[in-house]
Design an enzyme around this catalytic site. Structure first.
Site, PDB file in Angstrom:
ATOM      1  N   THR A 408      25.266 -36.590  15.245  1.00 11.87           N
ATOM      2  CA  THR A 408      24.001 -36.523  15.955  1.00 11.87           C
ATOM      3  C   THR A 408      23.632 -35.050  15.915  1.00 11.87           C
ATOM      4  O   THR A 408      24.354 -34.259  15.327  1.00 11.87           O
ATOM      5  CB  THR A 408      24.224 -37.048  17.397  1.00 11.87           C
ATOM      6  OG1 THR A 408      24.557 -38.436  17.328  1.00 11.87           O
ATOM      7  CG2 THR A 408      23.040 -36.916  18.308  1.00 11.87           C
ATOM      8  N   THR A 426      19.339 -38.615  16.934  1.00 11.03           N
ATOM      9  CA  THR A 426      20.440 -39.179  16.158  1.00 11.03           C
ATOM     10  C   THR A 426      19.960 -40.280  15.224  1.00 11.03           C
ATOM     11  O   THR A 426      18.898 -40.870  15.441  1.00 11.03           O
ATOM     12  CB  THR A 426      21.498 -39.769  17.126  1.00 11.03           C
ATOM     13  OG1 THR A 426      22.592 -40.301  16.396  1.00 11.03           O
ATOM     14  CG2 THR A 426      20.908 -40.866  18.003  1.00 11.03           C
ATOM     15  N   GLU A 428      22.862 -42.085  14.360  1.00  8.39           N
ATOM     16  CA  GLU A 428      24.164 -42.671  14.664  1.00  8.39           C
ATOM     17  C   GLU A 428      25.264 -42.111  13.765  1.00  8.39           C
ATOM     18  O   GLU A 428      25.667 -40.973  13.951  1.00  8.39           O
ATOM     19  CB  GLU A 428      24.128 -44.197  14.623  1.00  8.39           C
ATOM     20  CG  GLU A 428      25.457 -44.895  14.838  1.00  8.39           C
ATOM     21  CD  GLU A 428      26.142 -44.551  16.160  1.00  8.39           C
ATOM     22  OE1 GLU A 428      27.305 -44.926  16.316  1.00  8.39           O
ATOM     23  OE2 GLU A 428      25.547 -43.913  17.040  1.00  8.39           O
ATOM     24  N   GLU A 447      22.052 -47.570  14.584  1.00  7.29           N
ATOM     25  CA  GLU A 447      22.298 -47.382  16.012  1.00  7.29           C
ATOM     26  C   GLU A 447      22.758 -48.643  16.718  1.00  7.29           C
ATOM     27  O   GLU A 447      23.435 -48.576  17.757  1.00  7.29           O
ATOM     28  CB  GLU A 447      21.023 -46.861  16.676  1.00  7.29           C
ATOM     29  CG  GLU A 447      21.277 -45.925  17.830  1.00  7.29           C
ATOM     30  CD  GLU A 447      21.857 -44.613  17.363  1.00  7.29           C
ATOM     31  OE1 GLU A 447      22.938 -44.247  17.871  1.00  7.29           O
ATOM     32  OE2 GLU A 447      21.250 -43.949  16.520  1.00  7.29           O
ATOM     33  N   ASP A 450      26.222 -49.272  18.124  1.00  4.94           N
ATOM     34  CA  ASP A 450      26.681 -48.789  19.427  1.00  4.94           C
ATOM     35  C   ASP A 450      26.830 -49.926  20.433  1.00  4.94           C
ATOM     36  O   ASP A 450      27.422 -49.733  21.500  1.00  4.94           O
ATOM     37  CB  ASP A 450      25.709 -47.747  19.988  1.00  4.94           C
ATOM     38  CG  ASP A 450      26.060 -46.333  19.552  1.00  4.94           C
ATOM     39  OD1 ASP A 450      27.075 -46.154  18.865  1.00  4.94           O
ATOM     40  OD2 ASP A 450      25.313 -45.397  19.910  1.00  4.94           O
ATOM     41  N   SER A 474      24.334 -45.465  25.098  1.00  5.08           N
ATOM     42  CA  SER A 474      24.552 -44.205  24.400  1.00  5.08           C
ATOM     43  C   SER A 474      25.401 -43.285  25.264  1.00  5.08           C
ATOM     44  O   SER A 474      25.545 -43.494  26.473  1.00  5.08           O
ATOM     45  CB  SER A 474      23.202 -43.535  24.103  1.00  5.08           C
ATOM     46  OG  SER A 474      23.375 -42.233  23.590  1.00  5.08           O
ATOM     47  N   SER A 475      25.956 -42.254  24.647  1.00  3.39           N
ATOM     48  CA  SER A 475      26.667 -41.195  25.373  1.00  3.39           C
ATOM     49  C   SER A 475      25.885 -39.885  25.380  1.00  3.39           C
ATOM     50  O   SER A 475      26.388 -38.864  25.851  1.00  3.39           O
ATOM     51  CB  SER A 475      28.042 -40.965  24.746  1.00  3.39           C
ATOM     52  OG  SER A 475      28.845 -42.102  24.862  1.00  3.39           O
ATOM     53  N   GLY A 496      28.194 -35.889  18.920  1.00  2.00           N
ATOM     54  CA  GLY A 496      29.615 -36.222  18.958  1.00  2.00           C
ATOM     55  C   GLY A 496      29.951 -37.607  19.459  1.00  2.00           C
ATOM     56  O   GLY A 496      31.089 -37.844  19.868  1.00  2.00           O
ATOM     57  N   GLY A 497      28.981 -38.555  19.467  1.00  2.00           N
ATOM     58  CA  GLY A 497      29.314 -39.883  19.961  1.00  2.00           C
ATOM     59  C   GLY A 497      29.794 -39.820  21.393  1.00  2.00           C
ATOM     60  O   GLY A 497      29.259 -39.090  22.222  1.00  2.00           O
TER      61      GLY A 497
END
Length: 598
Positions: A408, A426, A428, A447, A450, A474-475, A496-497
């Site tokens: 991202t 992002t 993903e 995406e 996720d 999402s994070s 960084g997910g």
């Protein structure tokens, strides 16, 4: 009496498609701006992972644009120079501070599932499909939210027309930028996927070869797409020929003859694109060390998870703790926050998310008492119940953390009026779906991967299963910190997910508790615990004596060569801004100010 955190932070900061790749750039060709991880000065500041993108934002600020204008310009430029991380085929979350009203507002520009999607989106013959097959497919593509985010932000707070703001990015796409080692490495990691899609291969592997470091990369198709969006508005992506091209690409992915890869189609429709809307959400807010920390509410879990962890840490004086004790507390607070995230956070249009309760100090205190100085909690940890907090209770069934792609990009901008934007966008995975829209010059996201492909634990309700029009959890954690006068102290975020949450948390505590200058807090070696049996460590901690100290009380670790790639800005008492980015991760980031001073 302890000095105010805001004062400590301020004083410390003062002290401290086919013409893609040719041979090496000729004399007079594009010359990348100098990449520096920190800059100090007046008139506004920009921090991103890429120097060309940061320069695009500075160009807008110098011409009188505000922070939102500059953020859109930077984001569009990143769609050129960081196409494997972001672009108009993806989505994101934007947090904005308005200096005139001293308020924080947010935009949820997350991608959405097709109207036909249900909980079995990734299930065939009674079992989840392999993750890799969901990742490289039309099945994983959600309706893009990035162009709509730009429009929503500009309509609410911008001062310049979109056409003007896209000019730097359009120029970059048309004239080219200089390939660096990171771009080549990311292309190489996607080479096998790109070769299976003729449009991706023609764009990113011209002549069948990887791009050469130092050569010039051009994307004339994307330049034309940006020109169309500038002339017609972002609606051109959601209706008309461009929308049809996106839908056709998703529903019948253009795979090369002879490819053996299983590439599933998706069910995105023109109606899905036409129906897309961003969401203006109330930001999350917690108080920490006398400051107010604002973040992104669900559908992102970033604001709730960072906020809960900060509340857990609030009762501990981390400024005097040893480095090992500080890391222990940080790891355990992260573990607890992720345990609760997995049970409670999803798209609030579909799930009853107890956001207020998750962010209450009462709930945090009921969870913080699980932490001991001489022992480690066992993962996966069971979630608590924020609606009915019970002190120190650790029983029930855990919801393990699902996988999220780690690539991202994040940008942070401030302007001369004091407005601030923290924006994470992002597609993903690195390279998204791997599928380029033919003739349009951009990759589509993946995406929807996720979502949970199946319930993470059949015994526990999973709030992150797919649904019609639903946003996957999402994070992403763009964060803005204000003092008690509602003036900005700092803003930051990271890619960084799921490691985004821990990266933002560690950087915040590094500045606010450990007295690190922002650029050093960003550069510090990272740990990431996400309610898993082991905690990830970067080499700087893996190879440190601290690892043995933490292992002695029960921590288990595994190595991760690189976690996140943060950027941030910080306001100084004399009106200057610090822009800060990575020193080394992803080849180093780019911090710039309008008028350097100091």
């Amino acid at each position: 009496m302890r000095r105010s955190t805001a004062r400590k932070v301020s004083l410390l900061a003062v002290a401290a498609t086919v013409l893609s790749v040719g041979a090496a750039a000729p004399p007079g060709g594009p010359r990348p701006p100098v990449k520096e991880p920190v800059a100090v000065g007046y008139g506004g500041a920009v921090a991103s992972v890429d120097a060309d993108a940061s320069a695009a934002g500075i160009e807008v600020l110098r011409k009188g644009g505000n922070a939102v204008d500059a953020a859109v310009a930077v984001a569009a430029a990143l769609g050129v120079t960081e196409p494997y991380s972001a672009g108009i085929g993806g989505g994101g979350f934007l947090v904005h501070y308005d200096a005139r009203t001293r308020t924080v507002r947010t935009i949820d520009g997350r991608e959405t599932a097709p109207a036909s999607a249900d909980a079995g989106l990734f299930v065939e013959n009674g079992a989840p499909i392999p993750f890799e097959e969901g990742m490289t497919s039309g099945r994983g593509v959600g309706t893009p939210g990035t162009p709509a985010t730009w429009k929503a932000a500009l309509d609410a707070w911008g001062s310049k027309p979109l056409r003007t703001l896209l000019e730097p990015a359009e120029r970059l796409a048309r004239d080219g930028f200089t390939v660096d080692a990171t771009f080549r490495a990311q292309t190489a990691s996607n080479e096998a996927r790109f070769r299976d899609f003729p449009a991706s291969s023609a764009l990113f592997l011209p002549g069948g070869r990887l791009p050469v470091v130092g050569s010039t990369f051009k994307n004339p198709d994307l330049a034309r797409t940006y020109d169309r969006l500038g002339r017609e508005g972002v609606g051109a992506l959601y209706r008309g020929p461009l929308a049809r091209d996106i839908v056709n690409t998703v529903r019948k992915p253009p795979v090369r003859d002879g490819a053996t890869r299983v590439v599933r189609s998706g069910d995105l429709t023109e109606r899905d694109l036409a129906a897309y809307e961003t969401e203006r959400r109330r930001p999350t807010k917690v108080s920490y060390r006398g400051l107010d920390v604002y973040g992104m509410a669900p559908s992102s879990s970033g604001g709730t998870s960072v906020g809960e962890a900060l509340n857990i840490l609030e009762r501990t004086d981390l400024s005097t703790a040893s480095q090992a004790a500080y890391l222990h507390r940080f790891i355990e607070a992260s573990r607890i926050a992720f345990a609760d995230r997995g049970r409670w956070v999803g798209d609030p249009a579909f799930e009853d998310v107890p956001t207020r309760e998750l962010l209450s100090q009462r709930y945090a205190d009921s969870r913080a008492c699980l932490i001991r100085d001489d022992a480690v909690l066992t993962s996966p940890l069971a979630p608590g119940d924020p609606r009915s907090p019970a002190a120190c209770v650790n029983r029930g069934t855990a919801a393990p953390t699902t996988y999220e792609g780690e690539n991202t990009t994040h940008l942070t901008v401030a302007d001369k009026w004091g407005n601030v934007v923290a924006y994470t966008l992002t597609i993903e995975s690195t390279g998204g779906s791997g599928i380029t829209v033919p003739g349009r010059g951009f990759l589509l996201n993946n995406e929807l991967t996720d979502f949970s492909f199946a319930p993470a634990n059949p015994a526990v309700h999973d709030p992150n299963l797919p649904g019609p029009g639903k946003r996957p959890r999402s994070s992403i954690s763009p964060t803005i910190v204000l003092d008690r006068s509602d003036r900005p102290v700092l803003a930051l975020g990271s890619p960084g997910g799921a490691t985004i949450i821990t990266t933002v948390l560690q950087t915040l505590t590094g500045v606010l508790d450990r007295d690190l200058p922002l650029v050093e807090a960003i550069a510090a070696p990272r740990a990431s615990q996400r309610n898993q049996t082991t905690t990830e460590l970067e080499p700087g901690l893996w190879n440190s004596p601290l690892r043995a100290e933490l292992e002695a009380i029960g921590h288990g670790f595994r190595q991760n060569p690189e976690i996140g790639a943060a950027t941030g800005v910080q306001r100084l008492p004399d009106g200057r801004w610090i822009a800060a980015a990575e020193k080394a991760r992803r080849g180093g980031g780019s911090a710039m100010v309008v008028r350097p001073a100091g």
